[in-house]
Design an enzyme around this catalytic site. Structure first.
Site, PDB file in Angstrom:
ATOM      1  N   HIS A  11     -76.878  -9.669 -54.212  1.00  0.00           N
ATOM      2  CA  HIS A  11     -76.068 -10.460 -53.279  1.00  0.00           C
ATOM      3  C   HIS A  11     -75.166 -11.412 -54.061  1.00  0.00           C
ATOM      4  O   HIS A  11     -74.978 -11.256 -55.252  1.00  0.00           O
ATOM      5  CB  HIS A  11     -76.930 -11.175 -52.232  1.00  0.00           C
ATOM      6  CG  HIS A  11     -77.861 -12.180 -52.809  1.00  0.00           C
ATOM      7  ND1 HIS A  11     -78.641 -12.996 -52.052  1.00  0.00           N
ATOM      8  CD2 HIS A  11     -78.116 -12.500 -54.100  1.00  0.00           C
ATOM      9  CE1 HIS A  11     -79.348 -13.764 -52.852  1.00  0.00           C
ATOM     10  NE2 HIS A  11     -79.046 -13.490 -54.075  1.00  0.00           N
ATOM     11  N   ARG A 473     -79.887 -36.144 -57.603  1.00  0.00           N
ATOM     12  CA  ARG A 473     -79.230 -35.050 -58.321  1.00  0.00           C
ATOM     13  C   ARG A 473     -77.755 -35.410 -58.441  1.00  0.00           C
ATOM     14  O   ARG A 473     -76.959 -35.145 -57.564  1.00  0.00           O
ATOM     15  CB  ARG A 473     -79.417 -33.751 -57.538  1.00  0.00           C
ATOM     16  CG  ARG A 473     -78.974 -32.518 -58.273  1.00  0.00           C
ATOM     17  CD  ARG A 473     -79.149 -31.309 -57.403  1.00  0.00           C
ATOM     18  NE  ARG A 473     -78.282 -31.371 -56.225  1.00  0.00           N
ATOM     19  CZ  ARG A 473     -78.339 -30.515 -55.211  1.00  0.00           C
ATOM     20  NH1 ARG A 473     -79.237 -29.580 -55.187  1.00  0.00           N
ATOM     21  NH2 ARG A 473     -77.506 -30.616 -54.202  1.00  0.00           N
TER      22      ARG A 473
END
Ligand code: FE2
Length: 543
Positions: A11, A473
């Site tokens: 994918h 993050r």
């Protein structure tokens, strides 16, 4: 040389173009087709190519398909083992191999004029490795790739010297850190090979109390390889559907497996360092999107610098296949300068889109200042600037921004995006201010691929971006690379005293990231966003 890279077999189909060693363009098909991840990774879909992305890459460079010198396809069907344990999905693996073998013919149909004889198959993990080591901002280095699977393996370790890969270890299927993590993802009620980042986020809520048992099954073998023996997850926590409640044992299991995978990666990195003596390590493969593991590699492995390809998943193998062929032809690409390798529009083109939509807009003196003002006033802003990002992270080109000082903004953004409330959102921060607020992870960190500790004294000041475990993050913003973003951040700081804003990807639930101006207008039209900053233009809600 004009080299097109193609990822199509599983994918995240994507295309990339490298011309005379320079990365000209790279884009994922999902941004064009508006189908998340492009297609499902079943054997039946292996023939589908990233047609629109490939055509756009060629257009971007003003090339016709016949102008190409080579096409790198990031899977080598000659290496596939159709009967291997762990690869065969209900006996259909042969179909995948057949489709991959036929890729040159499919490419001829998709890109009329292309010579199918120029297609070269690049081993999947070599493509991942090249996407890291040949794009990294260092020269010779060690490289480690790990994912669900390639042809018949799930991992490669080696080193690049003068653009040439020397392979030192690999791991054959069925042993796969990626597949083990995917299987847990499914057990926890999320989409496998898509929602692994949710498991990582969930892990921070749990305690790794099952680690000793899990680590007997997921462990390094001391020779540069590892084993992932099957585990019955129900021994630790019941199987969950997306409708079921998340229980503490789900989080504890996620924490245990997360820790076991990190420990294996650390051992593999130590082994690789011992063998190569390099100071620098480049990472790619879907496992390298695990920013918690990346941070431990940065902080605890013997390597001094760790660089992660921002498109670390399979999309990045399109770029890696092209870079590897360029290197094979003796061309050494310049390091990647940024992830903004996708589509972009001129101011005039953007204005035409706005006129055509008959929407009221204005052109302020500086859109960055207008946005800083709106954010300080606690508005949610869609920020559409420059070329789209290659890879899964919004890095200030297709971003949704908000005030980090208001805790409720986490909930507000998760609502805009229709996603789970346990998911964190991340801060972007001026690179020259990052060390005051964040530690442990590397700084600069321009691609949001590591987690950092938020300094105690800042946690209450930026609660919307401080995760439950005191981490964030981060994306660091350098004023030379990203002048408009840096102006916006400085403008926000001068109004609020905070050198950081909330940054999350510009999309709504289940949809790929916004890519073109139509996507931006559709997203703005359907989600409670206060301001769309598209190029130099401002579109206000209820203006
Ligand atoms: Fe992969």
């Amino acid at each position: 040389m004009r080299i097109l890279g193609i990822n199509a077999v599983f994918h995240d189909p994507a295309a990339a173009l490298v011309v005379d060693g320079e990365i000209v363009a790279a884009a994922e098909e999902e941004r064009f087709s508006r189908r998340k991840h492009g297609k499902s990774a079943v054997p039946f879909s292996a023939w589908e190519l990233p047609e629109q992305a490939a055509k756009w890459c060629l257009d971007k460079a003003g090339l016709a398909p016949a102008d190409l010198d080579a096409i790198g396809y990031s899977y080598d069907p000659a290496l596939a083992d159709d009967d291997a344990d762990g690869t065969d999905e209900g006996g259909w693996e042969r179909l995948r191999t057949l489709y991959a073998r036929r890729a040159p013919a499919f490419l001829k149909t998709a890109l009329p004029g292309v010579d199918p004889g120029i297609v070269r198959f690049v081993r999947h993990h070599v493509a991942h490795a090249a996407s890291a080591a040949l794009a990294a901002p260092f020269g010779d280095c060690a490289v480690l790739t790990s994912d669900g699977r390639g042809e018949a393996e799930s991992y490669l370790a080696g080193e690049y010297r003068d653009g040439k890969l020397e392979e030192l270890a690999s791991q054959r299927l069925p042993h796969s850190l990626g597949l083990a993590y995917e299987s847990l993802t499914e057990h926890l009620g999320f989409h496998r090979s898509s929602d692994e980042y949710k498991v990582m986020a969930l892990a921070s809520y749990g305690k790794p109390r099952f680690l000793s048992t899990v680590a007997e099954h997921i462990r390094a073998t001391g020779d540069g390889g590892f084993r992932t023996d099957p585990l019955d997850w129900t021994e630790f926590a019941p199987a969950r559907t997306s409708a079921d409640e998340l229980l503490p044992e789900h989080a504890d299991l996620a924490a245990s497996v997360q820790r076991a995978v990190e420990d294996v990666l650390l051992e593999l990195a130590a082994w690789l360092h011992e063998r190569t003596g390099h100071t620098d390590l480049a990472l790619a493969g879907g496992t390298a999107l695990n920013c918690v593991a990346n941070t431990r590699l940065h902080a605890e492995s013997p390597f001094e610098r760790v660089w992660v390809q921002p498109a670390a998943g399979d999309a990045g193998t399109a770029l890696g296949a092209a870079l590897q062929l360029a290197a094979d032809f003796g061309e050494r690409a310049a390091p990647m300068r940024g992830a903004d390798l996708g589509r972009g529009w001129t101011d005039a083109e953007l204005e035409n889109w706005l006129r055509r939509a008959r929407i009221r807009y204005e052109r302020p003196a500086d859109i960055a200042e207008t946005v800083a003002d709106a954010l300080a006033d606690d508005k949610v802003v869609a920020w559409f600037q420059g070329r789209a990002e290659f890879g899964p992270r919004a890095l200030g080109h297709r971003s949704l921004l908000a005030h980090p000082g208001r805790k409720e903004n986490l909930e507000r953004l998760n609502d805009v995006k229709g996603r789970e409330q346990f998911r964190p959102v991340a801060p972007m921060v001026l690179a020259d201010r990052a060390r005051e607020l964040f530690s442990r992870g590397p700084i600069p960190s321009p691609y949001m691929l590591f987690v950092h500790d938020v300094a105690e004294e800042w946690r209450d000041r930026v609660p919307a971006v401080t995760h439950v475990d005191g981490t964030a993050r981060i994306q660091t913003v350098d004023a030379d690379d990203e002048p408009a973003l840096a102006r916006m951040l400085r403008g926000f700081e001068s109004r609020t005293g905070l050198p950081t804003v909330v940054n999350t990807s510009l999309n709504t639930a289940g949809r790929p990231m916004v890519d073109d101006p139509r996507d931006a207008l559709e997203c703005f039209g359907s989600a409670p966003v206060d301001l769309l900053a598209i190029g130099p233009f401002a579109v206000w809600r209820n203006a």
